[in-house]
Scaffold this motif. Structure first.
Motif, mmCIF file in Angstrom:
data_model
loop_
_atom_site.group_PDB
_atom_site.id
_atom_site.type_symbol
_atom_site.label_atom_id
_atom_site.label_comp_id
_atom_site.label_asym_id
_atom_site.label_seq_id
_atom_site.Cartn_x
_atom_site.Cartn_y
_atom_site.Cartn_z
ATOM 1 N N LEU A 81 14.483 -21.114 16.960
ATOM 2 C CA LEU A 81 14.452 -19.953 17.852
ATOM 3 C C LEU A 81 13.022 -19.498 18.112
ATOM 4 C CD1 LEU A 81 17.470 -17.944 16.397
ATOM 5 C CD2 LEU A 81 17.378 -19.093 18.621
ATOM 6 N N ASP A 82 12.190 -19.514 17.092
ATOM 7 C CA ASP A 82 10.790 -19.156 17.288
ATOM 8 C C ASP A 82 10.123 -20.103 18.284
ATOM 9 O OD1 ASP A 82 11.023 -17.095 15.504
ATOM 10 O OD2 ASP A 82 10.101 -18.168 13.820
ATOM 11 N N ALA A 83 10.453 -21.391 18.169
ATOM 12 C CA ALA A 83 9.849 -22.378 19.068
ATOM 13 C C ALA A 83 10.268 -22.163 20.508
ATOM 14 C CB ALA A 83 10.223 -23.787 18.611
ATOM 15 N N LEU A 84 11.469 -21.641 20.725
ATOM 16 C CA LEU A 84 12.006 -21.481 22.080
ATOM 17 C C LEU A 84 11.663 -20.139 22.714
ATOM 18 C CD1 LEU A 84 15.554 -23.064 21.573
ATOM 19 C CD2 LEU A 84 13.552 -24.084 22.670
ATOM 20 N N SER A 85 10.817 -19.368 22.081
ATOM 21 C CA SER A 85 10.438 -18.073 22.637
ATOM 22 C C SER A 85 9.805 -18.231 24.019
ATOM 23 C CB SER A 85 9.458 -17.368 21.702
ATOM 24 O OG SER A 85 8.900 -16.233 22.332
ATOM 25 N N PRO A 86 10.150 -17.375 24.986
ATOM 26 C CA PRO A 86 9.528 -17.462 26.319
ATOM 27 C C PRO A 86 8.023 -17.257 26.290
ATOM 28 C CG PRO A 86 10.846 -15.459 26.101
ATOM 29 C CD PRO A 86 11.172 -16.319 24.923
#
Length: 629
Positions: free
Chosen positions: A197-202
């Motif tokens: 989820l951290d990696a997919l942050s906008p």
């Protein structure tokens, strides 16, 4: 195989500017349809000359990088080369996530619609429209990654980051609520979910980051060029850059406390620092830093240096500087590091003709110091150590934090595959620790360095953090297996070292145990457990901040605080409930404790001054080993 046709420079530039313009136009059209009248700060490509120049620079960077990589065919991969290895262990678990469950999908849909209406209502749009009268929107979710006003000035980016935060909360909650999974596996899945989820942050992508988009527009694409330069540089060196690598020089800016290397083995150098006072404590101090990092975490710039401060208080300070592992160290194990600590203590006592020394062990070297004390106690030599101080060190790994997510059989096997020539590349270890604080130590710099094209700043602590050290692979696997996974150090006589069984209950040496309240590597709950195994007197101190700042906190800084409890509590909860808080650094408290145990002083002369007349030394501090890569 036939060569692929090469694109001409003009074609590449036209393709680059055309792609930017098409993306800009498409984004504007999409947002005009969804949010009529909303201005989206996408790059303006009307200034063709400047954009063409940026395109040429980008093209050259990529061609040069590809040529360089072609010359390195067959070379050892860097930690950036195959990041999938880090996540391979976790990938199969996501099939267990009930995202296809009708009730879960219904909840996500309803929450999404409610969020969409709530957020747009803050901008006077939709059925929940509010009259704000020029006031800033009050968005339902807060996160420091989106604290810049540009994330909330525009409804599009407000929707993007608020939807991301909402989905992250729901997905993380789903992972935490999964049933039928053993606790260790569940912890790993929750941890891996957070990483993903951290990696997919906008904030990590240029077209969904308004700050990066504005920067691209302002610089006419030059921020993209600089960002690509930073990225390719990091790919080449195999490591994320946190601090300007040219800003500091060892022996001049860092590790600059005057001293001499007075002893050397293939595993470590022993540094003795020059006294600054006329009298010094008779019992010297021997510091064992973690060999997973360079020793100068305790000798940063002078105003932060624990070593300089200790010398100025009248202590004769010795520092062990571990050698970064290479192929010659492939067969080293934990026993070798325990034996090295005993050897260093013996050499210090022999050099100064004293019966005992005070010791400090930081992190993994503190774990080893406990084993060293157990070995000496078993051999009847415990009186060699006058006192032992532990900086954020663990001996009981039952509650050892997120690092336990890397110690199952599959993870240890992956680490074994990464090792080459008998040692683990320190860049892999650095990447692991960065993942533990992904938003602060990884994605924050992806945004700054790559998306914004910013130059890394000069920061001594981050410079040290990036100065990696290799580890002997055989020892590293045993450490993960025997201590982190199987927790054998606290089982009496379960492990052996230096020819004798280890039993921590035999330790009667006075101990000072420091823990960091916000430590994510050695959690306070885990550090506290050392008090449960000691047979001698101990003092426990809880410092503000975490694994590094909780230790490196000089009195002059006036930062943080610490807690002590003189009632000899039986549990951490009792310690906290009855603790007294004091402002500032805990270093003076530790010095007073040390002097209480041995106040005798001697004149600072003879071999108390390393390198004096008749004193043969190896070289000036900080020595060669700390500079060996």
């Amino acid at each position: 195989m036939a060569d692929r046709p090469k694109q001409q420079p003009d074609e590449v530039i036209d393709a680059f500017t055309g792609l930017l313009k098409s993306q800009s136009d498409a984004t504007r059209q999409m947002m005009e349809a969804l949010l009529p009248g909303t201005e989206i700060p996408v790059p303006d490509t009307d200034d063709a000359a400047q954009w063409a120049e940026a395109g040429k620079k980008l093209q050259k960077l990529l061609i040069d990088f590809q040529s360089e990589q072609a010359r390195k065919v067959g070379a050892a991969p860097t930690p950036y080369a195959d990041p999938a290895k880090w996540f391979a262990t976790y990938s199969s678990w996501y099939g267990q996530m009930p995202l296809s469950d009708p009730d879960t999908q219904k909840k996500l849909w309803e929450d999404g619609l409610a969020l969409f209406e709530t957020v747009l209502g803050q901008y006077g749009i939709g059925p929940r429209a509010e009259e704000k009268g020029g006031e800033a929107p009050e968005l339902p979710r807060k996160d420091r990654r989106f604290s810049d006003p540009r994330w909330s000035e525009n409804p599009f980016f407000a929707i993007v980051h608020q939807a991301y935060l909402m989905l992250s909360e729901n997905i993380e909650q789903i992972a935490e609520n999964l049933d039928g999974i053993e606790p260790a596996r569940k912890r790993q899945m929750v941890f891996a979910t957070r990483m993903l989820l951290d990696a997919l942050s906008p904030s990590n992508f240029p077209l969904t980051n308004p700050v990066a988009l504005e920067r691209v527009r302002e610089t006419k694409g030059e921020s993209l060029v600089k960002g690509l330069e930073n990225l390719l540089s990091d790919l080449t060196r195999g490591q994320l850059t946190h601090s300007d690598p040219r800003a500091f020089e060892l022996g001049k800016d860092l590790a600059a406390t005057p001293g001499k290397v007075v002893y050397e083995t293939p595993l470590f150098q022993l540094i003795q620092y020059a006294p600054t006072t006329e009298k010094v404590l008779e019992a010297p101090l021997v510091i064992f830093p973690p060999w997973i990092n360079r020793f100068y975490i305790l000798d940063l710039v002078p105003r932060k240096s624990f070593v300089k401060w200790a010398v100025d208080q009248g202590l004769t300070v010795f520092m062990v500087s571990w050698k970064s592992a290479d192929a010659s160290m492939a067969d080293l194990e934990w026993d070798d590091y325990i034996a090295a600590q005993i050897e260093a203590i013996d050499k210090v006592c022999e050099r100064l003709k004293v019966p005992s020394a005070h010791t400090i062990g930081y992190c993994v070297a503190g774990t080893t110091l406990a084993a060293t004390l157990a070995v000496l106690a078993r051999k009847g030599e415990a009186d060699k150590v006058r006192s032992a101080t532990f900086f954020t060190a663990q001996v009981d790994f039952e509650h050892a934090g997120d690092l336990k997510n890397f110690v199952d059989d599959a993870s240890i096997e992956v680490i074994g595959q990464l090792a080459q020539d008998g040692y683990v590349d320190g860049r892999y270890l650095a990447a692991t620790f960065n993942l533990l604080r992904g938003n602060e130590l990884l994605w924050n710099y992806v945004s700054k360095n790559y998306l914004m094209g910013e130059e890394p700043t000069a920061f001594d602590l981050l410079h040290w953090n990036g100065d990696v050290t290799n580890l002997p692979a055989k020892w590293h696997r045993r450490y993960l297996r025997d201590l982190y996974r199987d927790n054998r150090l606290v089982v009496p006589d379960s492990l052996k070292a230096c020819g004798v069984p280890l039993d921590l209950r035999r330790i009667e040496t006075p101990c000072y145990i420091q823990a960091g309240r916000e430590d994510h590597i050695a959690p306070v709950e885990s550090v506290w457990k050392l008090t449960r195994y000691l047979s001698g007197p101990w003092t426990f101190l809880l410092a503000g901040s975490g694994h590094i700042a909780g230790v490196v906190n000089p009195p002059a800084a006036g930062k943080y605080q610490y807690w002590v409890n003189d009632a000899n509590p039986d549990s951490l909860d009792d310690f906290i409930a009855g603790a007294t808080e004091y402002p500032g650094s805990w270093w003076p408290h530790w010095e007073a404790w040390l002097r209480d145990h041995d106040p005798a002083e001697v004149n600072a002369r003879g071999k108390r001054k390393p390198g004096g007349r008749g004193d043969k030394v190896v070289e000036d501090a900080p020595g060669r080993y700390v500079k060996t890569r």
